[in-house]
Enzyme design. Structure first.
Site, PDB file in Angstrom:
ATOM      1  N   LYS A 122       0.859  -1.176   0.000  1.00 41.77           N
ATOM      2  CA  LYS A 122       0.000   0.000   0.000  1.00 41.77           C
ATOM      3  C   LYS A 122       0.899   1.230   0.000  1.00 41.77           C
ATOM      4  O   LYS A 122       1.606   1.488   0.978  1.00 41.77           O
ATOM      5  CB  LYS A 122      -0.914   0.005   1.226  1.00 41.77           C
ATOM      6  CG  LYS A 122      -1.713   1.299   1.358  1.00 41.77           C
ATOM      7  CD  LYS A 122      -2.613   1.288   2.574  1.00 41.77           C
ATOM      8  CE  LYS A 122      -3.168   2.700   2.828  1.00 41.77           C
ATOM      9  NZ  LYS A 122      -3.960   2.755   4.058  1.00 41.77           N
ATOM     10  N   GLY A 140      -9.039   8.743   9.821  1.00 43.54           N
ATOM     11  CA  GLY A 140      -9.421   8.852  11.224  1.00 43.54           C
ATOM     12  C   GLY A 140     -10.545   9.836  11.510  1.00 43.54           C
ATOM     13  O   GLY A 140     -10.943  10.001  12.650  1.00 43.54           O
ATOM     14  N   ALA A 152     -10.044   4.893   4.253  1.00 43.90           N
ATOM     15  CA  ALA A 152      -9.992   6.023   5.189  1.00 43.90           C
ATOM     16  C   ALA A 152     -11.297   6.801   5.248  1.00 43.90           C
ATOM     17  O   ALA A 152     -11.973   6.996   4.247  1.00 43.90           O
ATOM     18  CB  ALA A 152      -8.865   6.989   4.856  1.00 43.90           C
ATOM     19  N   GLY A 153     -11.607   7.232   6.454  1.00 49.00           N
ATOM     20  CA  GLY A 153     -12.721   8.144   6.681  1.00 49.00           C
ATOM     21  C   GLY A 153     -13.993   7.485   7.172  1.00 49.00           C
ATOM     22  O   GLY A 153     -14.895   8.169   7.637  1.00 49.00           O
ATOM     23  N   ASN A 186      -9.830   0.979   9.694  1.00 49.64           N
ATOM     24  CA  ASN A 186      -8.921   0.738  10.802  1.00 49.64           C
ATOM     25  C   ASN A 186      -9.445   1.413  12.060  1.00 49.64           C
ATOM     26  O   ASN A 186      -9.962   0.755  12.951  1.00 49.64           O
ATOM     27  CB  ASN A 186      -7.508   1.243  10.448  1.00 49.64           C
ATOM     28  CG  ASN A 186      -6.482   0.835  11.508  1.00 49.64           C
ATOM     29  OD1 ASN A 186      -6.808   0.488  12.634  1.00 49.64           O
ATOM     30  ND2 ASN A 186      -5.219   0.862  11.143  1.00 49.64           N
TER      31      ASN A 186
END
Lengths: 64, 389, 265
Positions: free
Chosen positions: C102, C163, C189-190, C211
């Site tokens: 990644k 995050g 993400a997000g 995550n």
């Protein structure tokens, strides 16, 4: 022999990268970078250390 | 994705083969309603709309097509003029008035005549010209066409070409000479019908023609126009293969512009009987389906069609039209001797056509792009250097 | 529909799970490992850090390596430019032998937005070198096509800032990326809620990577399982075909009267 290990001065008797890893991290899988060159895992035992080498030992951590 | 794989049917690449979709049952009301409003038009939506029951759905499709045309293009219609450079032809297309075996006065425009025709078109207000020839002949081959593009590019902001399949290097040379677009119709995507109607000559090579748009785009031509000559084979199958062809090229050549045209065979054209004649309502429905499923793609209607039909579709799906067209060699300067490639149905002159557009609340646009950008912003050699196309 | 014939294909590998999980920010390696197990993910991301003599055990890696069918995808976070990302990928390969990487380059530590120029350059070099490159990118449709052209295995546009938990703030741009792309699109993400992951799959994205949404949940393993269910539901819904939106009103002036005369063929 004095080297720079992960950014800090360090005194070691290790002659090869594999010996440094055994001394530092016997239970952890680490990768070594000597003077900005990634040392392939298979060459750790034959890659000699020299006075003043900059050595980075890296491992995996949590990340996204 | 980009690899063209062969199907059992010989030359038709599997990614274009319409047959899996043709075997589906007719669409129900739920499917048509979904396709009409979908934000993600795909080939399933397209085939659903083409097959929708017209008495129930045609008006709703027209409304949607008009809304989407306005959203993308505003209330404008781009105008262009075809210019026939030569009617010499090595082809044996059974349906064409310029086929090699037709009793036709053969002629090509010499440089001074090209200049006169271009000047005549320019005086009418045109800034976009489409140069046409037949299949490659010693009288009108690549060098002749290239010279014509150079002349046209000095006067016109957009110069497109509808001629014969070329090599990548030839297309590159055309682009560097100022050619902004290449139009090349597959005529029919059905390999059997294709073989039957293209009786001899280089045009018999189905695959070479099918691949020509890719070669043009690889050579740095900025836009390509695709189409099928509706009536040669099952029009539904041809329409779907055409739709798939556009989509495949759009994904691969994502920097390029595309247009789709809707030429249909008339029974009277050169005495050739269209084996699968296409009616007004079906053709209109097809154009609406293309607009709904390719909302950003230019859709073209020529003077092959009659005034009432053209007026009804202007801005309702269609956003680019020819006007005042002559399909004869030397037609604009009043010196043509042949009888033309096909019969023009809309004989109105440019002024009359623009008057009609304005009466419909549409703005005729002659110039869409300025050739001054050609060397500054997008020299074909710079595009190539990126290695992207 | 059968899940077996609906795999997420990255290079020459096929995965049945369309959820990818990051391993950062968990309270402990044990909680992380239980979240991975509970979600059934097949790809987990890991980051590189300097070996720390005060933590000489392999708490993170040991449980992951013990799990059947879990592939490690090292990221290059911490890299500030292409050169550092390429170096990080090479180090990671020595650690786990993975061709998956990644590419993640965010030079600004405050908003952690990916640098499109450095990311493109690193992806180009690594893809040419045979890696399965998974670039973390801003939701830019042109950048996505450019990365596809240089041979990336997927693109991973952000749904919102890392995050932030803002969900699919980039939804309209993601739709364009999905429509144009010929390689898998993975929202990275997000995301905060499983419903947002389901929405991403419904709109045609091929997978999502989460995550913080799991690591910061009250019960991370339970939340990981919830994300896995949401991703599967969203994918099933996508394949099933959503119902149409409400009909548009019919305009008052008809447009097709010109077609009602005699049929001209």
């Amino acid at each position: 022999m004095k080297i720079l290990l992960n950014g800090e001065p360090y005194e070691t008797v290790a002659r090869f990268v594999s010996e440094l890893i055994a001394e530092q991290a016997p239970a952890v899988r680490v990768a070594a970078v000597v003077n900005d060159r990634v040392v392939p895992a298979a060459e750790q035992a034959t890659t000699a250390l020299a006075e003043g080498d900059r050595v980075e030992l890296l491992t995996f951590a949590g990340g996204g | 994705m980009n690899a063209v794989s062969s199907s059992p049917r010989g030359d038709m690449p599997r990614e274009l083969d319409p047959r899996p979709w043709l075997e589906l049952p007719p669409p129900d009301a739920r499917a048509v309603a979904a396709a009409l409003t979908t934000e993600e038009p795909d080939e399933a939506a397209f085939v659903t709309l083409v097959r929708a029951e017209p008495t129930r759905w045609l008006e709703a499709m027209a409304q949607r097509a008009q809304a989407l045309t306005r959203r993308q293009f505003g209330r404008t219609i781009q105008l262009y003029a075809p210019l026939y450079l030569s009617n010499y032809c090595s082809g044996g297309c059974a349906y064409c008035g310029f086929a090699a075996d037709r009793d036709q006065v053969r002629h090509r425009l010499e440089p001074d005549e090209i200049e006169r025709e271009l000047t005549a078109l320019k005086r009418l207000g045109f800034e976009q010209v489409l140069l046409l020839t037949g299949e490659r002949t010693p009288h009108a081959g690549f060098d002749y066409l290239l010279a014509g593009v150079r002349m046209a590019a000095r006067l016109f902001h957009e110069v497109t070409v509808e001629a014969f399949p070329m090599t990548v290097d030839e297309y590159r040379a055309l682009a560097e000479a100022g050619c902004t677009g290449v139009t090349i119709y597959q005529e029919t995507y059905d390999p059997d019908a294709y073989e039957r109607f293209h009786r001899w000559g280089p045009k018999r090579d189905y695959a070479a023609r099918l691949d020509a748009p890719s070669r043009a785009l690889s050579g740095g031509v900025a836009s390509v126009g695709l189409g099928a000559l509706l009536g040669l084979a099952d029009p539904l199958a041809d329409a779907l293969a055409l739709f798939r062809h556009v989509r495949v090229l759009q994904q691969r050549f994502w920097r390029a512009a595309f247009s789709v045209s809707f030429p249909r065979l008339r029974p009277e054209a050169g005495g050739f009987q269209a084996p699968h004649p296409v009616g007004d309502r079906w053709l209109a429905q097809l154009i609406f389906a293309f607009r709904i499923c390719l909302p950003e793609t230019t859709l073209v209607l020529s003077t092959r069609e009659a005034p009432a039909f053209r007026d009804g579709l202007a801005g309702v799906g269609i956003n680019r039209m020819s006007a005042g067209s002559r399909t004869t060699v030397g037609g604009y300067d009043g010196r043509a001797e042949d009888t033309g490639q096909f019969a023009v149905s809309d004989g109105r002159d440019v002024t009359a056509f623009c008057t009609m557009l304005r009466a419909h609340g549409l703005d005729p646009v002659f110039k869409n792009w300025d050739s001054a950008y050609r060397s500054v912003l997008s020299p074909p050699s710079a595009l190539r250097a990126e290695g992207g196309i | 529909m059968n899940q077996e014939d609906d795999a997420l294909v990255l290079g020459d590998h096929a995965y049945t799970s369309r959820l990818l999980l990051g391993t950062g920010k968990f309270a402990s390696a044990d909680v992380m490992a239980r979240a991975v197990a509970a979600s059934g993910v097949q790809i987990v991301t890991v980051a590189l850090r300097r070996f720390d003599r005060d933590r000489p055990d392999d708490a993170l890696l040991t449980p992951l390596l013990a799990m059947e069918g879990v592939t490690l995808m090292p990221n290059t976070s911490g890299a500030r430019n292409a050169e550092e990302a390429i170096q990080a990928a090479r180090i990671a390969r020595e650690l786990c032998g993975s061709r998956l990487v990644k590419v993640e380059i965010h030079p600004n530590p405050r908003h952690l937005m990916p640098d499109p120029i450095e990311t493109y350059e690193a992806a180009r070099v690594l893809a040419a070198d045979g890696w399965l490159v998974m670039p973390y990118i801003p939701p830019d449709p042109v950048l996505a096509k450019r990365l596809e052209e240089v041979g990336c295995a997927s693109v991973m546009p952000l749904g919102a800032a890392i995050g932030s938990g803002q969900g699919l703030a980039s939804a309209e741009l993601l739709k364009i990326i999905v429509r144009e792309a010929c390689i898998p699109v993975i929202v990275d993400a997000g995301l905060r809620a499983p419903s947002q992951a389901a929405a991403a799959l419904e709109m045609g994205c091929d997978a999502v990577l989460v995550n913080t949404a799991v690591a910061d949940a009250g019960d991370p393993p339970a939340m990981a399982a919830a994300f896995a269910q949401a991703v599967a539901a969203g994918r099933s819904a996508r394949r099933a075909g959503l119902m149409p939106v409400g009909q548009e009103a019919q305009a008052s002036s008809p447009l097709t009267t010109f077609l009602q005369g005699g049929e001209r063929v």
